[in-house]
Design an enzyme around this catalytic site. Sequence first.
Site, PDB file in Angstrom:
ATOM      1  N   GLU A   1      55.903  -9.201  55.178  1.00 27.58           N
ATOM      2  CA  GLU A   1      56.072  -8.707  56.539  1.00 27.58           C
ATOM      3  C   GLU A   1      54.768  -8.114  57.106  1.00 27.58           C
ATOM      4  O   GLU A   1      54.125  -7.285  56.449  1.00 27.58           O
ATOM      5  CB  GLU A   1      57.197  -7.657  56.545  1.00 27.58           C
ATOM      6  CG  GLU A   1      57.482  -7.047  57.901  1.00 27.58           C
ATOM      7  CD  GLU A   1      57.812  -8.071  58.970  1.00 27.58           C
ATOM      8  OE1 GLU A   1      58.654  -8.954  58.726  1.00 27.58           O
ATOM      9  OE2 GLU A   1      57.213  -7.984  60.055  1.00 27.58           O
TER      10      GLU A   1
ATOM     11  N   THR B   1      58.764 -13.344  62.730  1.00 30.36           N
ATOM     12  CA  THR B   1      59.012 -13.854  61.382  1.00 30.36           C
ATOM     13  C   THR B   1      59.692 -15.214  61.441  1.00 30.36           C
ATOM     14  O   THR B   1      59.350 -16.130  60.697  1.00 30.36           O
ATOM     15  CB  THR B   1      59.936 -12.904  60.578  1.00 30.36           C
ATOM     16  OG1 THR B   1      59.454 -11.584  60.714  1.00 30.36           O
ATOM     17  CG2 THR B   1      59.979 -13.287  59.123  1.00 30.36           C
TER      18      THR B   1
ATOM     19  N   HIS C   1      57.306  -3.066  58.175  1.00 28.43           N
ATOM     20  CA  HIS C   1      57.606  -3.468  59.550  1.00 28.43           C
ATOM     21  C   HIS C   1      57.375  -2.271  60.462  1.00 28.43           C
ATOM     22  O   HIS C   1      57.618  -1.133  60.069  1.00 28.43           O
ATOM     23  CB  HIS C   1      59.065  -3.940  59.639  1.00 28.43           C
ATOM     24  CG  HIS C   1      59.367  -4.694  60.893  1.00 28.43           C
ATOM     25  ND1 HIS C   1      59.475  -4.086  62.105  1.00 28.43           N
ATOM     26  CD2 HIS C   1      59.572  -6.019  61.110  1.00 28.43           C
ATOM     27  CE1 HIS C   1      59.738  -5.005  63.029  1.00 28.43           C
ATOM     28  NE2 HIS C   1      59.798  -6.192  62.442  1.00 28.43           N
TER      29      HIS C   1
ATOM     30  N   ASP D   1      53.368 -13.060  57.366  1.00 25.30           N
ATOM     31  CA  ASP D   1      54.115 -13.782  58.414  1.00 25.30           C
ATOM     32  C   ASP D   1      53.452 -13.693  59.785  1.00 25.30           C
ATOM     33  O   ASP D   1      53.481 -14.634  60.564  1.00 25.30           O
ATOM     34  CB  ASP D   1      55.594 -13.344  58.464  1.00 25.30           C
ATOM     35  CG  ASP D   1      55.801 -11.882  58.850  1.00 25.30           C
ATOM     36  OD1 ASP D   1      54.826 -11.119  58.920  1.00 25.30           O
ATOM     37  OD2 ASP D   1      56.974 -11.499  59.082  1.00 25.30           O
ATOM     38  N   HIS D   2      52.827 -12.564  60.113  1.00 22.70           N
ATOM     39  CA  HIS D   2      52.184 -12.397  61.418  1.00 22.70           C
ATOM     40  C   HIS D   2      51.469 -11.054  61.447  1.00 22.70           C
ATOM     41  O   HIS D   2      51.548 -10.292  60.482  1.00 22.70           O
ATOM     42  CB  HIS D   2      53.204 -12.480  62.560  1.00 22.70           C
ATOM     43  CG  HIS D   2      54.385 -11.591  62.356  1.00 22.70           C
ATOM     44  ND1 HIS D   2      54.326 -10.242  62.527  1.00 22.70           N
ATOM     45  CD2 HIS D   2      55.650 -11.856  61.932  1.00 22.70           C
ATOM     46  CE1 HIS D   2      55.502  -9.710  62.260  1.00 22.70           C
ATOM     47  NE2 HIS D   2      56.331 -10.668  61.874  1.00 22.70           N
TER      48      HIS D   2
END
Length: 635
Positions: free
Chosen positions: A258, A300, A415, A474-475
């Site tokens: 994440e 995600t 997150h 993921d980003h």
Amino acid sequence: MFTNNKYINKNTGFKLLVYALVIGLFWLKMSYIQGNIFSLNVENSNEAKILAFNPLSSIFLIFGIGILLGGRRGMFVSYILGSILLYVNILFYREYSDFITIPMLSQVANLADLGGSIGTILEYSDILLFVDVLIAAFLLFYLKPSRFQVFKPKRREGFILAIIAIPLFMINLQWAETERTDLLERTFDRNMLVKYIGLINYHVYDAVLQGQTEMKRSFADSNELVPAINYLNENKQEDSNRLEGVAEGKNVIVLSLESTQTFVVDNTLHGEEVTPYFNDLKEEGIYFDNFYHQVKQGRTSDSEFLLANSMYPLNRGAVFFTHSGNEYRGLPNLLSENGYFTNVMHANDKTFWNRNVMYDSLGYDEFFSKEDYPVTPEKSYSWGYLDEYFFQDSLNMMKEMEQPFYSKMITLTNHYPFTLPEDKKYIEEGETGSGTLNRYFQTIRYQDEALKQFVEEFKNSDLYEDTILVIYGDHFGISENHQKAMGEYLDKEINDYEQFQLQRVPLLIYGKGIDAEKNHTVGGQIDLRPTLTNLLGIKDENPIQFGHDLMDKDRRELMVTREGNFANEDYVGIQGTCYDRETGEEIESDVCEEGFEKAQEELETSDSIIYGDLLRYLDETEMIEEEMKSNKKEE
Ligand code: GP9
Ligand code: MN
């Protein structure tokens, strides 16, 4: 008669005054929000003037419609709705650095689920953003200098206001085109659209786009797939098959980390490594340091889409929501056909990002979601089940799984808002001007600790012999809203080029029999599928894929972002500006022209397939092509 006229004139003057005050008030507020709350990157005084002017047409439009429908009250309702629209965008922007699109609105449940983060997004001072509503109410309903002076707008006036909005918008657009040609035709990012045409006009524009995309599916037919297949065939390249089949028959664990960006790797805070375990682990596998995320609003889920299909996610909305009913030829489906037990492990609600529906379309055999984990409040924090427990339980499940398996794991703890229980903070907070960035180091450090425990146990288990591990970010976790703080930490100014480079996420392929290497190729999440099938030695017949095997020495190095920006071996192209990829120096923009065109073509081709649901015609199209080929041979 004379006196009557006098009163009428007086009242007209009063009416105009109220109009001017209410319009001016909303204009002021909108300008303040656009100029001070959103980071729209105003580059020169012309842009600043456009930004100041652009609310006007939309204000005439909404007030005009309000009066047409409901007179004075209607105008006030428009004022309130306009204010709410602005505010909801502010909240959304704080979390996503982006503006709401219609497909995003249909995912309110998901947004509401932003769980722990909603509290951190609201600010007490936000109340000030509604003070003007009271002033507007006073002006519209209570301001009565004399018996004859009342503000009672006629419907006809509403109509006139709405009509005036049209030339105002035309002026706005012409003006904006002096900065950006074809503003509405090309896929620019939403920040730019809002900067040039204003937030409310942007929403009107978005509604038009929505109508168009809905038409596309209805009118699509099988012929439309042909140009896409041709385009992809032309761009196909000879595969060197380097490392082909080195992981043949092995289990695959794909671990999506994440919000993990590359800048934390090998970096320190207070003299301590931020990811000490990963830093060592990456020396034992194939590590990619020029690998980018390519996600947009679906975050995600977009990265999952890229991995599964080697197609681009959408520019608006999350494709997991908007096009879950499409036909796909997903990687899980392919692996299942090749004897794998394919599954996803993610300890969140199974409906989040519409996963339960989309995973079926992608061909997963099983989805282990929150309900399959022994989640308790003690083992949870903020977004939910803490990574360390998630890792532990998942590994136990994998030990029992039928083999070969393909398990996609998705972590959760790192997150936004990046909060942790006190006893899980293994490093001091950062000291920049951004609390978000400061806490991010702690959750990243925690994730690294959880990863250590997972990989170490994995290494000591029977699985190690026959399993490869693919780990990727993921980003981004730190949005451009925190550029200044990021600059403080990295000790350099974060310009567009640096911001672009911050979109790199780590990628590591690790496992027995895989020799360590540092790979500097420029690539993105779109390349994961062909890379994986190559390693597994699985023939992938699906011609609709945009990525290229990252292992190929002579691969086409190209990474295209959803904004139409790109990086290739030599250059980075960002919104019409060209940079040397290595040095970051700005260079002549024509050098990047070809790259921009290519980027546009990639995105348009990919979008055409998704919007038209064209994969449903793949068999038919391929059959026709085969037939044509054999007919040619016979002739
Ligand atoms: C939630 C997780 C995080 O299930 O995928 O979602 P994100 O906000 O990063 O897309
Ligand atoms: Mn994510």
